[in-house]
Design a protein around this motif. Sequence first.
Motif, PDB file in Angstrom:
ATOM      1  N   UNK A  99       0.832  -0.710  -0.023  1.00 10.39           N
ATOM      2  CA  UNK A  99       0.390   0.230   0.128  1.00 10.39           C
ATOM      3  C   UNK A  99       1.035   1.515   0.027  1.00 10.39           C
ATOM      4  N   UNK A 100       2.068   1.242   0.575  1.00 13.31           N
ATOM      5  CA  UNK A 100       3.029   2.512   1.102  1.00 13.31           C
ATOM      6  C   UNK A 100       3.564   2.966  -0.186  1.00 13.31           C
ATOM      7  N   UNK A 101       3.214   1.695  -1.539  1.00 14.04           N
ATOM      8  CA  UNK A 101       4.460   1.857  -2.379  1.00 14.04           C
ATOM      9  C   UNK A 101       3.334   2.899  -3.957  1.00 14.04           C
ATOM     10  N   UNK A 102       2.212   1.605  -3.455  1.00  9.42           N
ATOM     11  CA  UNK A 102       1.160   1.710  -4.304  1.00  9.42           C
ATOM     12  C   UNK A 102       0.548   3.947  -4.320  1.00  9.42           C
ATOM     13  N   UNK A 103       1.131   4.093  -2.599  1.00 11.58           N
ATOM     14  CA  UNK A 103       0.500   5.579  -3.079  1.00 11.58           C
ATOM     15  C   UNK A 103       1.696   6.037  -3.660  1.00 11.58           C
ATOM     16  N   UNK A 104       2.709   5.954  -3.435  1.00  7.74           N
ATOM     17  CA  UNK A 104       3.989   7.091  -4.259  1.00  7.74           C
ATOM     18  C   UNK A 104       3.693   6.433  -5.658  1.00  7.74           C
ATOM     19  N   UNK A 107       0.940   8.866  -6.893  1.00 10.50           N
ATOM     20  CA  UNK A 107       0.695  10.856  -6.695  1.00 10.50           C
ATOM     21  C   UNK A 107       2.236  10.432  -7.805  1.00 10.50           C
ATOM     22  N   UNK A 113      -4.485   1.891  -7.602  1.00 11.97           N
ATOM     23  CA  UNK A 113      -4.878  -0.114  -7.686  1.00 11.97           C
ATOM     24  C   UNK A 113      -4.985  -0.338  -6.245  1.00 11.97           C
ATOM     25  N   UNK A 114      -5.517  -1.984  -6.201  1.00 13.12           N
ATOM     26  CA  UNK A 114      -5.343  -2.444  -5.189  1.00 13.12           C
ATOM     27  C   UNK A 114      -4.850  -3.399  -4.890  1.00 13.12           C
ATOM     28  N   UNK A 115      -4.179  -3.003  -3.766  1.00 15.71           N
ATOM     29  CA  UNK A 115      -2.970  -3.811  -2.801  1.00 15.71           C
ATOM     30  C   UNK A 115      -3.279  -4.468  -2.315  1.00 15.71           C
ATOM     31  N   UNK A 116      -2.595  -5.795  -1.693  1.00 19.55           N
ATOM     32  CA  UNK A 116      -2.416  -6.547  -0.748  1.00 19.55           C
ATOM     33  C   UNK A 116      -2.583  -6.115   0.626  1.00 19.55           C
ATOM     34  N   UNK A 117      -2.156  -7.276   1.541  1.00 20.91           N
ATOM     35  CA  UNK A 117      -2.633  -7.282   2.809  1.00 20.91           C
ATOM     36  C   UNK A 117      -0.912  -7.242   3.312  1.00 20.91           C
ATOM     37  N   UNK A 118      -1.293  -6.289   4.631  1.00 17.35           N
ATOM     38  CA  UNK A 118       0.615  -6.724   4.622  1.00 17.35           C
ATOM     39  C   UNK A 118       0.677  -7.655   5.428  1.00 17.35           C
ATOM     40  N   UNK A 119       0.350  -8.672   5.835  1.00 19.77           N
ATOM     41  CA  UNK A 119       0.678 -10.028   6.491  1.00 19.77           C
ATOM     42  C   UNK A 119       1.560 -10.021   5.714  1.00 19.77           C
ATOM     43  N   UNK A 171       8.415  -0.863   8.728  1.00 12.10           N
ATOM     44  CA  UNK A 171       7.183  -1.627   9.503  1.00 12.10           C
ATOM     45  C   UNK A 171       6.720  -2.056  10.561  1.00 12.10           C
TER      46      UNK A 171
ATOM     47  N   UNK B 256      -3.664  -3.438   9.343  1.00  9.59           N
ATOM     48  CA  UNK B 256      -3.019  -4.595   8.650  1.00  9.59           C
ATOM     49  C   UNK B 256      -3.713  -5.839   8.129  1.00  9.59           C
ATOM     50  N   UNK B 257      -4.664  -4.916   7.551  1.00 10.70           N
ATOM     51  CA  UNK B 257      -5.384  -6.740   7.108  1.00 10.70           C
ATOM     52  C   UNK B 257      -5.402  -6.140   5.645  1.00 10.70           C
ATOM     53  N   UNK B 258      -5.043  -4.277   5.283  1.00 11.51           N
ATOM     54  CA  UNK B 258      -4.911  -4.292   4.451  1.00 11.51           C
ATOM     55  C   UNK B 258      -6.509  -3.405   3.667  1.00 11.51           C
ATOM     56  N   UNK B 276      -5.168   5.435   5.954  1.00 18.58           N
ATOM     57  CA  UNK B 276      -4.152   5.565   4.995  1.00 18.58           C
ATOM     58  C   UNK B 276      -3.946   6.082   4.032  1.00 18.58           C
ATOM     59  N   UNK B 327       2.894   8.306   2.751  1.00 13.14           N
ATOM     60  CA  UNK B 327       4.758   7.414   1.464  1.00 13.14           C
ATOM     61  C   UNK B 327       5.309   8.414   0.525  1.00 13.14           C
ATOM     62  N   UNK B 329       6.065  11.212  -1.865  1.00 10.11           N
ATOM     63  CA  UNK B 329       6.496  12.211  -2.347  1.00 10.11           C
ATOM     64  C   UNK B 329       6.640  13.914  -1.576  1.00 10.11           C
ATOM     65  N   UNK B 332       7.033  16.919  -6.725  1.00 10.72           N
ATOM     66  CA  UNK B 332       7.128  16.041  -7.521  1.00 10.72           C
ATOM     67  C   UNK B 332       7.409  16.969  -9.153  1.00 10.72           C
TER      68      UNK B 332
END
Lengths: 225, 373
Positions: A99-104, A107, A113-119, A171, B256-258, B276, B327, B329, B332
């Motif tokens: 998720x954090x990288x998808x937000x990069x 931006x 796009x949808x992301x995977x759960x953290x675990x 994390x 945690x569960x995304x 988030x 997260x 930047x 830009x």
Amino acid sequence: MDWNKILEFARGPFFNVALLVFVAGMVYRLVRVVSLGWSPDRVPARGSKAKGVALSFLKGILIWPFIPWVKGTFKRNPIIYLAGGLFHLGLFVVIILGTPHMLVWKSLLGIGWPTLPLPIVDWLAAGAIVAMIILAINRVINPVLKLISGPAEWLNLLFVFLPMVTGYMMTHHLFFRYEVLYSLHMLAVDVMLIWIPVSRISHFMFYFFSKAIHGADFGKRAVTP
Amino acid sequence: MADSIYHEMKKEGVSRRDFLKFCGLVAGAIGLEALPPVAGFHDVAAKNEQPLVEWVAQALESKPRLPVIWLEFQDCAGCTEALTRSQSPTLVDLVLNKITVEYHETLSAAAGFQVEGAKQMAMKKYAGQYILVVEGSISTADDGVYCTVGGRSSLDLLKEAAAGAAAIIATGNCSAFGGLPRAKPNPTGALGVAEIITDKPVVNIPGCPAIPEAFTGTLAHFLVFGSLPELDHLLRPKTFYGVTVHDRCLRRPFYEAGKFAASFDDEGARKGWCLYKLGCKGPTTYNACASMKWSGGLSFPIQSGHPCLGCSEPNFWDGGGFYQGQSAPLQRSNLTQVGIAAATGVALGAGVGIANARRRKKPVHSTEPEKKE
């Protein structure tokens, strides 16, 4: 030390400059490679070049995750083959589906796009880190690899390892405060971005060129890659 | 010697039982789980093993009321508002009655020369003993003309009041780190207290506004122990600013569960999923919002459906968009910059290619005869 200031710098101007250097560097490499051109082909082809290219890519994409044992590389050194694969899989999932990288990306590109759960992302990241350690050890003990490893190879490992490890620690809030780890993570990423064009990490782009060229060669000779 | 706080309360008709209850509340407000590492207290405590409430009771029985001078500079009085409207009446009671607020611009009934005179008297009478509370940032640009009270600059007033203070409490992000007045381009040269006063103990209670209980807890700590609580590297009490909002957030399991809300009115938002993706700054924000909450534990921004802005951190106003993922930047490049970078790459590549081709021309000639086929 004011880590908030360092973080602001690493997330702000430094990241921006690193990204521009990365773009300029990769375009430079691309121009140099493309301007090499195809070598003149004087021999009549025995098979279809296009088919060879398609097959080459299909094998590259399908063999590792599903049937690695058909390859000699795997039979000779399965641990290294799997470690390499696991590292690339983990890296891909973390930077695309975390998720954090998808937000990069969002931006920068304007689309998310949808992301995977953290675990899930987390376990793959841990796997990638372990894989990197295994690959580093292999580089130290394998006599042939040792012979062809110069400073650039070690720096490659280091510059990819640092963002992975700091990201993982961040994390899980390990050892340092979050903003400290965040700063270190961003600084490591910035350095890596500048390093990529001048190093072999640029294979993320040239992989597709060499796959295509090898595939076309195989296709021309009508042999299975 | 002035009467102790207990005597004052007794005069007001507070029973011993109610007094002890009050002491328990104060102990809670300080956020004490165990005795803090305050010189002197710890050794005695280890020997006696007294309950904390008794420590507080002893302190309140023996100590006179605490004089406080409250200065307001480039502020919105929001921290005062939050304090006076706090849903813990006994705590406000503590601040407004059990300590002596000698000077407070918003709360004073008096005005003008009289109240300025009262401040001067208080500063003389309690020199070296009073707590100075500062709300709002201090303007330093152009000799501080952008913020004056009674014709004197905020910088001047702060230095004067700080000289005789036992300790300084900077409440709110503005007085702690410069806050909104300091947002780029910071026309007034706004600074936080700790950047100006370096020879007095300063404790920051940042927030926009500061959580009233964090403020009163810190004040109560000083009242009971005569010293400031343990501080972090940004001079914030660790009791209240020890963990991030993210760590104590009620939406954390969804992180945690995304499971994320992607907009303010989608299914995820209605189900209370993690904010988030909507720009929540909880992971880097150290504050007690998620555990203490606001309005007597009723709610806090994230619970009400809005991402954390990070208002207890320095420069939060300039820390990227409020609704941009944390997260992402901070800067830009626009397309022109990327274009220039790419063009530089092309030019470099072409230039080096041409230079190499020219250099190669001669050797190619000389090696041609050796070519085998």
